[in-house]
Design an enzyme around this catalytic site. Structure first.
Site, PDB file in Angstrom:
ATOM      1  N   ASP A  85      46.418 -26.855   9.713  1.00 51.47           N
ATOM      2  CA  ASP A  85      46.559 -26.750   8.260  1.00 51.47           C
ATOM      3  C   ASP A  85      45.625 -27.747   7.565  1.00 51.47           C
ATOM      4  OD1 ASP A  85      48.507 -24.821   8.557  1.00 51.47           O
ATOM      5  OD2 ASP A  85      50.109 -26.298   8.703  1.00 51.47           O
ATOM      6  N   HIS A 138      34.128 -32.336  -0.791  1.00 53.52           N
ATOM      7  CA  HIS A 138      32.978 -32.859  -0.040  1.00 53.52           C
ATOM      8  C   HIS A 138      32.764 -32.088   1.262  1.00 53.52           C
ATOM      9  CE1 HIS A 138      30.838 -35.877   2.488  1.00 53.52           C
ATOM     10  NE2 HIS A 138      30.297 -36.271   1.354  1.00 53.52           N
ATOM     11  N   ASP A 196      35.289 -34.364   8.244  1.00 51.92           N
ATOM     12  CA  ASP A 196      35.174 -34.723   6.831  1.00 51.92           C
ATOM     13  C   ASP A 196      36.551 -34.794   6.192  1.00 51.92           C
ATOM     14  OD1 ASP A 196      33.919 -34.891   4.087  1.00 51.92           O
ATOM     15  OD2 ASP A 196      32.161 -34.344   5.262  1.00 51.92           O
ATOM     16  N   SER A 224      25.094 -37.697   2.696  1.00 52.78           N
ATOM     17  CA  SER A 224      26.087 -36.733   3.180  1.00 52.78           C
ATOM     18  C   SER A 224      25.524 -35.324   3.201  1.00 52.78           C
ATOM     19  CB  SER A 224      27.330 -36.759   2.276  1.00 52.78           C
ATOM     20  OG  SER A 224      28.061 -37.928   2.468  1.00 52.78           O
ATOM     21  N   ASN A 261      24.319 -12.319   3.078  1.00 56.83           N
ATOM     22  CA  ASN A 261      25.565 -11.749   2.551  1.00 56.83           C
ATOM     23  C   ASN A 261      25.523 -11.596   1.035  1.00 56.83           C
ATOM     24  OD1 ASN A 261      25.707 -14.415   1.815  1.00 56.83           O
ATOM     25  ND2 ASN A 261      27.817 -14.732   2.504  1.00 56.83           N
ATOM     26  N   PRO A 310      33.932 -17.278   1.244  1.00 59.76           N
ATOM     27  CA  PRO A 310      33.332 -16.155   1.981  1.00 59.76           C
ATOM     28  C   PRO A 310      32.170 -16.563   2.885  1.00 59.76           C
ATOM     29  CG  PRO A 310      32.842 -16.019  -0.382  1.00 59.76           C
ATOM     30  CD  PRO A 310      33.906 -17.053  -0.217  1.00 59.76           C
TER      31      PRO A 310
END
Length: 955
Positions: free
Chosen positions: A527, A535, A501, A712, A549, A509
């Site tokens: 990187d 997106h 993407d 998407s 979580n 998190p």
């Protein structure tokens, strides 16, 4: 607010929230509304003429929308529920279908301008802008769509302008409504005029220099702009006073000045020194301080976006993943090396004059070279890609020969890859089209080459931003039965989903302790960073966000690992080559599932006939490239999932959607009583499956969540489903995955693939129920006997054939003892094709002698707009061929088509009257009689065998 005679205000919107304003040249579609309205009155049925609201633009930015008078209070379609919503959904569908029919009729009549106007008007049908009242649907906002980067709520992007109707008890008994003529007299229409303030060269405007006012309105003091005069001049006022000026026509106000005489005063030396210090040294010190502050800020932001905890970068579980594939390219340099993928392979020194210094390194894109033309993909004008089919030759060989034929430095190889045998050349823009056609011939017969453009891709979605406490934000989990599926598995940590993407926020998190092998295609490094529209982060969260979580929502496969692959550069540009490199990286680094929520960027919407032509006859070079990637994915036991696209067009126009083992995902909306596509979703033959794609709640930024719409969002739901399937069966093939999710899915209306039902798919995998997932060949087989059926729509027709032994071949019994086989059975359950076939055949030297009877069953009607179903059946037996054409109408009808004999002298063939269907009772009676005769024949055969065993001579 303006008024429109004979119409009522419906809503208003600000143009700043919208993009893709449709138009002709410099004129917007709204400027031509009178032409559109004339076409509607002449061509559109009276029942549907109200569909397009009338736009009135005020002060350049605000658009007011008016509709025919209403008795009921208008309601937005998305606010409705239950039966009333279903009724209005049907009305909307009937209306848009009628418009599309008229558009095709206008094209056929040569009225292309009128057809294009109507087509652009209904290109973006957003249910949030559809109003319902009095048994009608009205498209309140049309000819444009919400901007990608805007996440404003509908209430901000669009404002309601009507007053809700009062109940009868609330109305005053003596109130008498005004007639239309009285209302027009009391509230007449007002002409608007342009008011311009001009300053000349002696000053400049502070504020708006142009206004729009209505007839007899006054100019207020607050609307008069402030003027700042240049040095040496003083602003004295306007040539006529604008304050309380009564507007009767277009008016221009011109600023008046007087020149200020130059005076020289004696300034003390210490004041001159202080002025010099302030004007020079102090100003430079302040600039230096600001520069240092900005450098510090950028350094901090870079670390925040790109730093990863060391244990997340190269987890041992993925590096040590067994290389159980027979791929000779595994372990080569760069992205093909699982241990050192971030180090590009250097080009041998002796070829530096032919090739770039490193293999597989992308050259930056010059945005001025991008070409955008209506109805065509967006491309980079000074580049071409060359794909070489010769497996025995090297790209270096091709580069040498290319340099020999094109020695000038204006022709240059800027990228190459010797694994997939491709290279990219830079050339003069004006020669691109000619060389695209001539290069293959120039290098024949030594090389077999395919040349195609460097296309740009987009990651479009339809943004929305409801309150985070919206109870519907997890609706899509229930739609695919995810909670039931999770009772079987939540996935396993050694199944990895690669998300290819535009970029990612890896510090969210929800991705904690999940990230493996991140990669930036443009920098050949780990990187990765998020783009303005986040997106990629949103897509990743849908597929694999952490469960339990206490934050946001979880992903469909919450225990899977996450391989982020960024294919956009810092300008958010994505190309064919960057996406291809990202997919290859994911394959060779061991990803099990690869999600690509990206599509070719097209300019404008195309007529249906043009779409069919593009899908069937164009972009064959790119299609060949992606089929090569499909073969590599199959070798690596990886499954590739692709978003179908949000252009409301045929999905197969994009060549990336065409390989048969890629899973192309369309989007469905929240109305699950009947599975049909969302209004924006691409559709058609190449839609493999579908999944929810509206109001999908997922991750963005470093710790936030939001809702987005689009295919998407539907694709990662399916990617998560595939990851769970592979958790239960590591060796399942892509073809088998497609078969399982299609056959267990909820049946759609025929335009798109069935909607995934996760619990049923996992149950089938757990039970190892793959018996109906045998591979179907692309080319039908032939032999002693072949029966080939073809038709031209989404309906499901079935062949039945009874062989000389009395065994029947059909979809419930695909093979018989005599060797006959139902080899291809299209449009059964979920394989949606507009050109389906079925094929029954007996291999050579296997068909028994005797009589064969052929029947045709209209099993299921899927194409609801087709009244009659034409078909063609080709029968080959011995040296004979029969072509039988006809039409079948009624769903459930069973028709006897033809009877023939094989291997019997003086045999006669018995074609039936094709216009007369065989009644079900007659068919059962014939079968009963055939069974009695078969039993008698078997009795005679047994008697003959006994006599032969006793040594009797049989004459």
């Amino acid at each position: 607010m303006p008024k429109v005679k004979g119409k009522k205000p419906l809503c208003s919107c600000e143009k700043k929230y919208f993009k893709s304003l449709q138009g002709f040249g410099e004129h917007s579609l709204f400027d031509r509304f009178s032409d559109i309205e004339n076409t509607v009155r002449k061509k559109i049925d009276e029942n549907y003429q109200h569909f397009l609201a009338q736009p009135v633009i005020e002060e350049g930015e605000t658009i007011f929308w008016f509709s025919h008078p209403y008795k009921e209070t208008p309601q937005r379609l998305t606010e409705m529920q239950g039966e009333i919503r279903i009724q209005y959904e049907q009305i909307k569908t009937e209306t848009t279908t009628h418009f599309e029919t008229v558009i095709k009729q206008l094209e056929h009549e040569g009225e292309t301008r009128k057809a294009e106007s109507l087509e652009k008007a209904i290109k973006f049908v957003n249910d949030d802008f559809v109003y319902c009242y009095d048994g009608k649907t009205i498209l309140g906002i049309w000819g444009m769509q919400l901007r990608d980067e805007i996440r404003e709520s509908i209430g901000i992007a669009m404002k309601t302008q009507f007053v809700p109707k009062k109940n009868k008890e609330e109305e005053k008994p003596d109130s008498v409504p005004l007639s239309e003529e009285e209302d027009f007299i009391k509230n007449p229409l007002i002409n608007s005029f342009s008011i311009v303030f001009k300053t000349g060269e002696e000053g400049r405007i502070l504020g708006n220099y142009e206004l729009t006012k209505y007839e007899n309105e006054l100019i207020n003091q607050s609307e008069i702009p402030e003027v700042q005069a240049k040095n040496g001049y003083e602003f004295m006022g306007w040539d006529k006073s604008p304050k309380n000026f009564i507007i009767t026509e277009d008016t221009v106000f011109r600023a008046q000045y007087r020149e200020i005489p130059l005076t020289i005063a004696k300034v003390p030396w210490y004041r001159r020194f202080w002025s010099w210090f302030i004007a020079s040294w102090l100003r430079w010190l302040l600039w230096l301080f600001l520069l240092l502050l900005l450098l510090f800020l950028f350094s901090w932001l870079y670390r925040s976006c790109c730093d990863l905890r060391p244990e997340q970068v190269l987890p041992p579980s993925l590096i040590d993943k067994p290389e159980n594939v027979q791929d000779p390219n595994l372990g080569k340099g760069g992205i093909y090396n699982r241990k050192e993928p971030y180090e590009p392979e250097p080009t041998p020194l002796e070829y530096h004059d032919l090739l770039p210094p490193e293999v597989g390194v992308l050259e930056p894109v010059d945005s001025t070279e991008i070409i955008r033309e209506p109805g065509k993909p967006v491309i980079i004008g000074n580049r071409l890609n060359i794909l070489m089919e010769n497996k025995d030759k090297s790209i270096i060989d091709l580069a040498k020969d290319f340099k020999a034929k094109f020695p000038d430095n204006t022709y240059k190889v800027i990228y190459y890859d010797d694994v997939v045998k491709r290279m990219q050349i830079k050339l003069p823009k004006e020669e691109r089209e000619n060389l695209k056609q001539t290069i293959p011939g120039l290098f024949e017969p030594k090389y077999e080459l395919f040349v195609f453009d460097e296309t740009l891709f987009e990651n479009r979605h339809i943004p929305n931003d409801p309150a985070f406490n919206d109870p519907d934000k997890s609706w899509y989990f229930k739609a695919i039965n995810a909670p039931k599926a999770w009772d079987l598995t939540l996935g396993v940590s050694d199944i990895t989903i690669a998300i290819v993407d535009n970029g990612f926020s890896l510090r969210h998190p929800e991705f904690s302790n999940k990230i493996v092998m991140p990669y930036n295609v443009w920098t050949h490094s780990k990187d990765v960073f998020a783009q303005t529209v986040d997106h990629g982060t949103h897509v990743a969260g849908i597929a694999l966000a952490t469960i339990d979580n206490g934050k946001g929502n979880c992903g469909v496969a919450p225990n899977s690992r996450f391989m982020p692959v960024q294919v956009a550069n810092s300008q958010n540009i994505m190309t064919t080559t960057s996406i291809l490199d990202g997919v290859l990286y994911a394959l060779y680094q061991g990803a099990d599932v690869i999600n690509i929520s990206l599509n070719t960027e097209f300019e404008g919407r195309l007529p249906e006939a043009k779409q069919q032509d593009l899908q069937n006859n164009h972009f064959k070079e790119e299609e060949r490239l992606w089929k090569e990637i499909m073969k590599i994915a199959n070798e690596h036991k990886a499954v590739i999932v692709i978003a179908a696209g949000n252009d409301n067009m045929l999905a197969g126009i994009d060549p990336m959607n065409r390989p048969k083992d890629f899973i192309t995902v369309s989007a469905v909306d929240k109305n699950l009583q009947k599975i049909h596509r969302a209004g924006f979703s691409n559709y058609g033959d190449f839609s493999t499956v579908s999944a929810p794609g509206v109001d999908i709640f997922s991750t963005v930024g470093s710790d936030k969540y939001t809702v987005m719409n689009g295919t998407s969002m539907a694709a990662p739901i399916v990617s998560g489903a595939v990851a769970l399937i592979k958790s239960l069966n590591r060796n399942i093939t892509a073809e088998e995955v497609i078969c399982v999710i299609q056959s267990t899915g909820k049946v759609s209306d025929g335009e798109i693939g069935n909607m995934v039902q996760l619990d049923k798919a996992l149950q089938a995998i757990q039970a190892n129920d793959l018996k109906n997932c045998e591979s179907q060949p692309e080319i039908p087989s032939t032999g002693d006997v072949q029966i080939l059926l073809s038709w031209d729509n989404y309906n499901d027709l079935d062949l039945h054939c009874v062989d000389p032994n009395g065994d029947k071949i059909w979809y419930k019994n695909k093979t018989v003892s005599s060797g006959g086989l139902l080899e291809i059975d299209m449009n059964a359950e979920t394989s949606h094709s507009m050109t389906p076939i079925e094929n029954i055949y007996w291999p050579t030297h296997s068909a028994p002698h005797g009589s064969y009877s052929i029947y045709l069953n209209f099993f299921k009607k899927k194409a609801t707009n087709i009244k009659e179903n034409p078909y063609s059946i080709t029968v080959k037996y011995g040296d004979s061929t029969k072509v039988l054409n006809g039409t079948i109408v009624e769903e459930g009808e069973l028709r006897h088509i033809f009877t023939f004999s094989l291997g019997i002298s003086n045999n006669e063939d018995f074609p039936e009257n094709l216009s007369q269907p065989l009644a079900h009772e007659d068919f059962e009676e014939l079968e009963r009689k055939r069974e009695e005769l078969q039993q008698q024949l078997e009795k005679i055969n047994r008697q003959l065998l006994r006599r032969q065993g006793q040594g009797e001579k049989i004459n």
